[in-house]
Design an enzyme around this catalytic site. Structure first.
Site, PDB file in Angstrom:
ATOM      1  N   TYR A 189      -9.362  -3.617   5.855  1.00  0.00           N
ATOM      2  CA  TYR A 189      -9.278  -4.414   4.629  1.00  0.00           C
ATOM      3  C   TYR A 189      -7.822  -4.668   4.266  1.00  0.00           C
ATOM      4  CZ  TYR A 189     -14.196  -3.359   3.631  1.00  0.00           C
ATOM      5  OH  TYR A 189     -15.559  -3.256   3.684  1.00  0.00           O
TER       6      TYR A 189
ATOM      7  N   TYR B 174     -15.568  -0.052  11.157  1.00  0.00           N
ATOM      8  CA  TYR B 174     -14.406   0.826  10.953  1.00  0.00           C
ATOM      9  C   TYR B 174     -14.874   2.250  10.649  1.00  0.00           C
ATOM     10  CZ  TYR B 174     -15.448  -0.289   6.036  1.00  0.00           C
ATOM     11  OH  TYR B 174     -16.076  -0.474   4.832  1.00  0.00           O
TER      12      TYR B 174
ATOM     13  N   ARG C 210     -18.700   2.600   9.665  1.00  0.00           N
ATOM     14  CA  ARG C 210     -19.534   1.615   8.960  1.00  0.00           C
ATOM     15  C   ARG C 210     -19.893   0.476   9.905  1.00  0.00           C
ATOM     16  NH1 ARG C 210     -20.294   0.381   4.015  1.00  0.00           N
ATOM     17  NH2 ARG C 210     -22.360   0.121   4.853  1.00  0.00           N
TER      18      ARG C 210
ATOM     19  N   HIS D  70     -20.023  -5.433   8.089  1.00  0.00           N
ATOM     20  CA  HIS D  70     -20.690  -5.856   6.858  1.00  0.00           C
ATOM     21  C   HIS D  70     -19.770  -6.721   6.018  1.00  0.00           C
ATOM     22  CE1 HIS D  70     -18.521  -2.173   5.670  1.00  0.00           C
ATOM     23  NE2 HIS D  70     -18.422  -2.728   4.474  1.00  0.00           N
TER      24      HIS D  70
ATOM     25  N   HIS E 181     -19.286  -7.725   1.871  1.00  0.00           N
ATOM     26  CA  HIS E 181     -19.682  -7.382   0.497  1.00  0.00           C
ATOM     27  C   HIS E 181     -19.969  -8.655  -0.300  1.00  0.00           C
ATOM     28  CE1 HIS E 181     -18.411  -3.088   0.602  1.00  0.00           C
ATOM     29  NE2 HIS E 181     -17.556  -3.532   1.511  1.00  0.00           N
TER      30      HIS E 181
END
Lengths: 232, 173
Positions: free
Chosen positions: A99, A138, A148, A151, A153
């Site tokens: 991120y 990640y 995870r 995905h 959000h």
């Protein structure tokens, strides 16, 4: 005035597989209240004041690294009606699984040409679409070798504050899905499946990007306050 | 149709943060400013420093979206503190012929919350609180968790405890 119980099939607040729930879940059951104007009204985010930004695959005039994809779908309520004008706020990791966020210290490269946020509005048919980069998986510290799944959000603002939803979209066939305690905290397989996008060539663009379909169903609007004689 | 399940907002939701949204008076003139603040803690009493807090309230006339936007969003800081600048809402029509006392809806999203939790901040010593139809649904012993206290001129404080002693009353809306 109607009672609107919490939707069935949602994950329990205390989900032991997901360690962060241990000290953050409430131990008392939430108190059910009738919907009043407070719950049936919602802020309006008109695109004029809150401009839409639907393309995450270009940033600062440069194409982002990774596999470009188009994701689109419809926002509906429980009765199948389009939620016109619903605002979708979208954020995600880059293709390498990092991120653009100061607290993300995963040792994967940042992409200076990827910010990872979008805002779009559902049209009269409830339809919306974004262009983005397929996010990477990640690691996270929940358990040994925890990663995870890929995905994206999503935050949705509908017609009533009680419709507010924050969720995550997953990708079909991801081998991490059966291992993910966040996804699998949802006890019902059919409910989990609602969060997995469908590979969809209808959203693909020739020689440009593959497509995925992700429909989102918000809770019903509840009762209008009209019946109480307080039309607004 | 089944509703799409909620998933946690996670620790990186700040990517969509617009810090100015914490100031509801940023585009407003002529409203008496009010600070609504509080500290969010977990079951160990540790600050919840990565939460997204959203608020929704009526304008001073008791109407929603009637010239007063009413929505705010704020990140908690490292001490778990949120802080909104707003104005005191008016009483809002309730079910039947009832009147709801002035209140602000607060929703908390965070890592470790499978779905957001929602409560209301009422204003301590407001006479209408005694007849509020929603507060009446909350056991007397826990009502204080929904009453913001005036801690300085123009500053109202409501701490939120996600779990354990003094746990905040959350509403199923």
């Amino acid at each position: 005035m109607t009672e609107c119980p919490r939707p069935q099939g949602w994950a329990p607040m205390d989900s032991p597989g997901y360690g962060s729930t241990a000290r953050r879940h409430a131990t008392h059951a939430p108190i059910a209240i009738p919907h009043t104007l407070t719950e049936t009204s919602a802020p309006r985010f008109l695109p004029g004041a809150y401009p839409a930004s639907a393309d995450m695959s270009v940033h600062g005039g440069h194409a982002s690294m990774g596999e470009r994809i188009i994701v689109g779908g419809r926002v509906l309520d429980e009765d199948g009606r389009p939620v016109r004008g619903a605002m979708l706020e979208i954020w995600q990791a880059n293709a390498a699984g990092r991120y653009h966020h100061i607290r993300d210290q995963h040792d994967a490269p940042l992409d200076p040409h990827f910010a990872g946020t979008a805002r779009v509005f559902a049209d009269d048919d409830g339809s919306w679409q974004i262009t983005t980069i397929r996010p990477g998986a990640y690691p996270w510290g929940n358990h040994p070798k925890a990663w995870r799944p890929m995905h994206i959000h999503f935050g949705l603002m509908g017609h009533g504050f009680a419709q507010r939803l924050v969720t995550q979209m997953y990708f079909p066939g991801d081998p991490l899905l059966p291992l993910d305690p966040v996804f699998n905290a949802i006890p019902d397989a059919a409910a989990r499946e609602l969060l997995v996008a469908k590979f969809d060539l209808d959203h693909a663009v020739e020689n440009w990007a593959l497509g995925y379909r992700f429909d989102i169903v918000l809770r019903g609007r509840g009762a209008t306050p009209m019946e109480d004689g307080h039309a607004h | 149709m089944h509703t799409s399940p909620s998933q946690t907002a996670g620790p990186y939701w700040h990517l969509i943060d617009q810090p100015e949204w914490a100031d509801l008076l940023r585009d407003q003139q002529g409203h008496a400013p009010l600070t609504l603040t509080g500290r969010i803690t977990d079951g160990d009493g540790m600050p919840c420093g990565d939460a997204m807090v959203e608020m929704w309230q009526a304008g001073p006339d008791g109407a929603y979206g009637n010239g007063f936007h009413g929505f705010g969003r704020c990140a908690t800081d490292a001490d778990g503190v949120f802080r909104f600048t707003t104005t005191r809402p008016g009483p809002v029509p309730g079910p039947g012929n009832s009147l709801q006392a002035p209140h602000v809806t607060l929703s908390i999203f965070a890592r470790g919350l499978m779905h957001h939790v929602t409560t209301r901040a009422y204003f301590e010593a407001e006479p209408l609180n005694d007849a509020d139809p929603i507060l009446a649904l909350v056991p007397q012993t826990r009502r204080h968790t929904m009453l913001a206290r005036q801690t300085a001129p123009g500053v109202w404080t409501l701490d939120i405890r996600l779990q354990g002693a003094g746990e905040t009353v959350f509403l199923d809306i």
